[in-house]
Design an enzyme around this catalytic site. Structure first.
Site, mmCIF file in Angstrom:
data_model
loop_
_atom_site.group_PDB
_atom_site.id
_atom_site.type_symbol
_atom_site.label_atom_id
_atom_site.label_comp_id
_atom_site.label_asym_id
_atom_site.label_seq_id
_atom_site.Cartn_x
_atom_site.Cartn_y
_atom_site.Cartn_z
ATOM 1 N N SER A 5 59.610 31.755 -17.813
ATOM 2 C CA SER A 5 58.547 31.482 -18.778
ATOM 3 C C SER A 5 58.725 30.213 -19.605
ATOM 4 O O SER A 5 57.813 29.810 -20.323
ATOM 5 C CB SER A 5 58.377 32.660 -19.729
ATOM 6 O OG SER A 5 57.662 33.684 -19.094
ATOM 7 N N LYS A 46 56.299 29.433 -30.130
ATOM 8 C CA LYS A 46 55.642 30.499 -29.365
ATOM 9 C C LYS A 46 55.392 31.708 -30.259
ATOM 10 O O LYS A 46 56.248 32.060 -31.084
ATOM 11 C CB LYS A 46 56.543 30.884 -28.184
ATOM 12 C CG LYS A 46 55.927 31.841 -27.178
ATOM 13 C CD LYS A 46 56.908 32.109 -26.022
ATOM 14 C CE LYS A 46 56.283 32.945 -24.928
ATOM 15 N NZ LYS A 46 57.200 33.160 -23.789
ATOM 16 N N SER A 89 55.102 32.299 -19.268
ATOM 17 C CA SER A 89 54.273 32.762 -20.349
ATOM 18 C C SER A 89 54.216 31.800 -21.541
ATOM 19 O O SER A 89 53.327 31.927 -22.372
ATOM 20 C CB SER A 89 54.796 34.107 -20.849
ATOM 21 O OG SER A 89 56.100 33.950 -21.405
#
Lengths: 488, 485
Positions: B175, B76, B151
């Site tokens: 997330s 990420k 997310s």
């Protein structure tokens, strides 16, 4: 204690006003590294050379508390006779400024590391107890430099993140003199403790000054103004005087004092409004989620307490008891750790009372003259003690001692050597002295007659002549005795 | 050859160890997949050359004793990676190249893996659909009209589309778990403090936690073992010995007590979600676990509490993005204040601004007590609910999300409906507990759905074990068609 009475009031047309002062002192913690990062805290490095990723708030950087700073705060708290809180919390104080990289300052808001304490001030009118509200740890900000470029501001982050202790007093101070004494006392305590170097030029000690006035005898405090970031005692005193007068004038003219933050303009010697209460920042304090609450083991506090050095108040009492000094002398000699250490060394080797007198007289005058700290004194404590001892035994006179002192300064020699080399020993042989005195009396028969007919002031003339003829070496006590006898 | 990328991390590791495939060939296989999957928009940055170098280095001097020998991994874009651009999905960091490596990624590299690229995510991890990223929305490989969750949407999408053998995300309110659920993959949010936050772009410090996203439970154990560990640079990091989650993985869950909280049955929840939950209960029961009805009475306050605490911390955490030292700076602005205003107006997207405003508001004097302080108190009550329950049970089973992946654009104009997607995941963050989302089935449209296992603090091994047993008996298979290449 003393016959002097406290008398600092602002006189208005409608009466006398008492000035009420509280101080928020920001003292830089003596530590090798910053409060939450490993960067050095050394003063005077090139701009932005002592800045870590944490100090400059890069993404993902996290603060880690520096244990030494915590210990220093605890030591200081103990030195202020204050309550140490086993549980304290770091909060974020949020505001935007170019020299505040995180966009918040890590400080302590609701739960400071140190609670209430007190400081004693020896004033000419007696001892004053000044309450300490709290002491908390916080980060310093960086420095914005506006005068390096006509259009840009430069930022130096060397100071960013350095640990400060904010020491908040109660509104217990009543005059610029008390502020002076308070700051000096705080500074002295912290220097004894080695927790802050107290260097005001380098910004290690600065203060926000809260000032209000009230009619003499009133119980209620007036509205206060806060004068931000004053960095010398002299400026603090000037700012207080100006601000108190300004407030009295407002009140006397039927106007109100607005609660506001003001700035002291050192060039114009006046305070100016910075922002009113309405414009006051909303700092949005909240506990810093990057840091756990600070928990102090009682044992750590106890151990630190045990390891504290003797502090000025204690030392003063001891000096009075052990060395027979008066309060004034003791206060002066304990005011700085180094002075007290020098004195004790001298006192061990010579007359304690005389040592105090000579230190506070000639030695301090000389150091003051040369702008030196006692630790840099060109005359060592040992040599100084020898000099004092020579005066005490009558080997040299006080006048000659002053000459020897000068020679010691120049040559660094010990006083014995100087006395021997220059034949400066005091003339204490009564027969020799009588010879000199007879000579003087014979030469000045007219003055002897005048003296005997009542012009007793001439006694000083005979003493002076004797000293002159003996190159200042005559023992004044003996001279007095012989002259008195002869002139009967 | 390309089939290698369909396999689990554990299988791939075995192949590398037995020299059936070299690290270089493995890396090339993923690069090929990534290059043909641009439509998914899962990557913000790729580091192919660097990855191939590292793979070559590994092949020249292999060390097969490592946990992740020669394994390329995409992560990420919230993890700071040394000398590789790190954007956090934001315009304000579009030119930011860290000089440092986050502790979690450093741990992964120290275990033998290396960086393949940086994965798209919601801006500053604020979002549940990966639609708030400055670098465009990410598409769910499950269907071209579906969001991958958020997310960590780039992470879930890349994992499900075989663009990385495993990945890591961050989970502040769901997330990791929600995107895992939306893509039929496994996602674990560890106990708060198990993985260091150092070097991760902060969203809400008291809630943020990094965790693994994988295809299988076994992979999840391997990744967690590789990335976790005490870090003295993070004051909230837990000082404990590292555990061998993969070695200690067991599928015997006989006698374990599984709590079923009644508050997780919410209005308007699709029938399939409820049915899936029932299916999950049955599987665990059949495996010898005991089901116990429990109550977590403050659950309904979790979402409002979260949407006070998280924005409050975010409003302060994001204050550092001011254009002064790094990142985007507006060229306009006559003075400092104007420079700040323009930089932050142009640098941040709408969702981030919305949360900064909410956070600033709830911390303001006069509102602090009513919002932030109250929220902190409720947070303690939510935590206490869990503590009380865990006195009598080993783990809790709930749905991961109230629905399967929704359509792109479906909720972008309705923030509250978007926030509601986190309803089952946020209580865990508020309580600091570990929770696992595991694929359990599909809805009518064939879109994956996940179930969530919540454990006691530091009880990751137990929920992994339950998940392991569940996985073997659930029969779920992620049937993703490769429509994008």
């Amino acid at each position: 204690m003393s016959s002097e009475k406290f008398d600092y009031f602002i006189k208005g047309e409608k009466g006398k006003y008492e000035v009420v002062i509280g101080l928020e002192v920001h003292a830089q913690v003596l530590s090798k590294s910053k409060l939450f990062s490993g960067s050095s805290t050394k003063f005077g490095a090139d701009p932005n050379n002592q800045v870590s990723l944490i100090d400059s708030a890069f993404p993902g950087m996290l603060p880690v508390i520096n244990e030494e700073c915590v210990k220093q705060a605890v030591r200081t708290g103990l030195g202020l006779n204050a309550k140490i809180n086993n549980h304290s919390v770091f909060d974020r104080k949020n505001y935007f400024y170019a020299d505040l990289p995180q966009g918040y300052q890590i400080s302590q808001y609701k739960n400071p590391i140190v609670g209430e304490g007190k400081v004693l001030l020896d004033m000419p009118y007696g001892v004053r107890e000044i309450g300490i509200e709290r002491l908390h740890l916080e980060q310093d900000a960086g420095k914005s430099i506006h005068d390096m470029d006509p259009t840009s501001t430069y930022v130096d982050l060397n100071r960013s993140g350095i640990a400060l202790m904010e020491i908040v007093s109660k509104p217990d101070l009543r005059s610029p003199d008390e502020v002076n004494a308070y700051i000096k006392k705080l500074r002295s305590i912290m220097r004894y403790l080695d927790t802050c170097d107290g260097n005001m030029q380098e910004g290690s000690l600065r203060a926000d000054v809260n000032v209000s006035v009230r009619k003499e005898g009133d119980k209620k405090f007036g509205t206060r103004c806060e004068i931000k970031n004053v960095n010398s005692i002299k400026f603090m005193q000037m700012a207080i005087e100006y601000e108190a007068s300004r407030q009295v004038e407002l009140i006397e003219n039927g106007k109100k004092v607005d609660q506001e933050t003001r700035l002291f303009d050192t060039k114009k010697n006046e305070t100016r409004s910075m922002r009113s209460k309405e414009d006051a920042h909303d700092y949005r304090y909240f506990p810093d989620p990057d840091l756990l609450p600070l928990k102090l083991e009682q044992k750590l506090i106890d151990d630190l307490k045990k390891s504290l050095p003797e502090l000025p108040d204690k030392k003063k009492e001891r000096f009075i008891k052990e060395y027979g000094l008066n309060t004034y002398e003791a206060n002066v000699l304990v005011s700085e750790k180094e002075i007290s250490e020098y004195y004790e060394e001298v006192a061990k080797l010579s007359d304690k009372k005389l040592a105090a007198t000579w230190m506070m007289g000639d030695l301090f005058a000389m150091l003051n003259d040369k702008g030196l700290d006692i630790s840099k004194s060109p005359i060592s404590a040992k040599h100084f003690a020898e000099l004092v001892e020579s005066i005490k035994t009558g080997e040299i006179s006080g006048r000659i001692a002053k000459d020897i002192f000068e020679i010691m300064l120049e040559t660094g020699d010990n006083p014995k050597k100087i006395i021997d080399l220059n034949g400066m020993k005091q003339l204490s042989d009564p027969k020799e002295l009588e010879k000199i005195i007879n000579e003087i009396l014979n030469k000045n028969k007219d003055k002897v007659d005048q003296y005997k007919s009542g012009k007793v002031k001439l006694f000083g003339f005979f003493v002076g002549q004797t000293m002159k003829l003996s190159d200042g070496k005559a023992n004044p006590k003996l001279v007095n005795e012989i002259l008195t006898k002869k002139l009967k | 050859m390309t089939e290698i990328t369909r396999q689990s991390l554990n299988e791939i590791i075995e192949k590398v160890k037995t020299k059936k495939i070299s690290s270089t060939d493995l890396t090339k296989a993923y690069i090929k997949n990534i290059e043909s999957a641009k439509k998914l928009n899962a990557f913000v940055t790729t580091t192919f050359d660097q990855a191939l170098d590292k793979a070559q280095q590994f092949d020249n001097k292999p060390n097969f004793d490592q946990l992740l020998p020669g394994i390329p991994l995409a992560v990420k874009d919230l993890f700071c990676t040394e000398n590789t651009k790190t954007t956090a999905g934001s315009n304000i960091l579009n030119n930011f190249i860290p000089s440092y490596e986050s502790t979690v990624t450093k741990n992964l590299w120290n275990n033998g893996s290396f960086l393949l690229g940086k994965l798209n995510c919601d801006e500053f991890a604020m979002g549940s659909s990966n639609e708030t990223s400055h670098y465009g929305n990410v598409i769910n490989p499950v269907g071209d009209h579906l969001v991958p969750g958020g997310s960590s949407g780039g992470s879930s999408s890349a994992l499900a589309a075989d663009l990385t053998p495993a990945t890591i995300g961050t989970d502040t309110g769901g997330s990791i778990r929600q995107p895992a659920s939306f893509t039929g993959t496994v996602g674990l949010k560890p106990t708060y403090g198990l993985c260091s936050r150092w070097g991760i772009v902060a969203f809400a410090s008291s809630l943020d936690q990094a965790g693994p996203m994988t295809k299988t439970i076994q992979d999840c154990a391997i990744m967690l073992e590789s990335m976790s560990g005490f870090d003295e640079k993070d004051s909230t990091s837990i000082n404990k010995k590292n555990e061998q989650y993969s070695k200690n993985l067991k599928d015997n869950i006989k006698g374990l007590k599984i709590g079923i909280p009644k508050e997780y049955r919410v209005d308007n929840m699709p029938k399939e979600v409820d049915e899936l939950w029932e299916k999950g209960k049955k599987i665990l029961k059949d495996l010898g676990a005991q089901l116990i009805d429990i109550s977590l009475p403050h659950t309904k306050y979790a979402l409002p509490t979260y949407y006070i605490v998280a924005p409050a911390e975010a409003s302060s955490n994001l204050a550092r993005y001011d254009g002064v030292r790094y990142g985007y700076r507006s060229k306009q602005g006559k003075d400092l204040i104007e420079m700040y205003e323009k930089t932050r107006s142009e640098g941040f997207g709408d969702e981030v601004k919305r949360r900064i405003l909410i956070g600033t508001y709830v911390l303001s004097s006069g509102y602090y007590d009513a919002y932030y302080l109250k929220a902190q108190k409720v947070r303690q009550l939510i935590k206490k609910d869990f503590d009380d329950s865990f006195k009598k049970i080993d783990a809790i089973l709930t749905p991961s999300t109230p629905s399967s992946a929704f359509k792109i654009g479906e909720k972008t104009n309705d923030p509250v409906s978007m926030y509601l997607n986190d309803i089952f995941t946020v209580p865990v963050n508020l309580a600091g507990l570990p929770a696992l989302s595991m694929p359990a089935g599909v809805d009518k449209q064939g879109h994956p759905l996940g179930l969530q296992l919540i454990g006691k603090a530091l009880d990751e091994q137990k929920i992994l074990n339950i998940g392991y047993a569940f996985e073997k008996n659930c029969g779920f298979k992620n049937e993703i068609k490769k429509w994008w290449s």
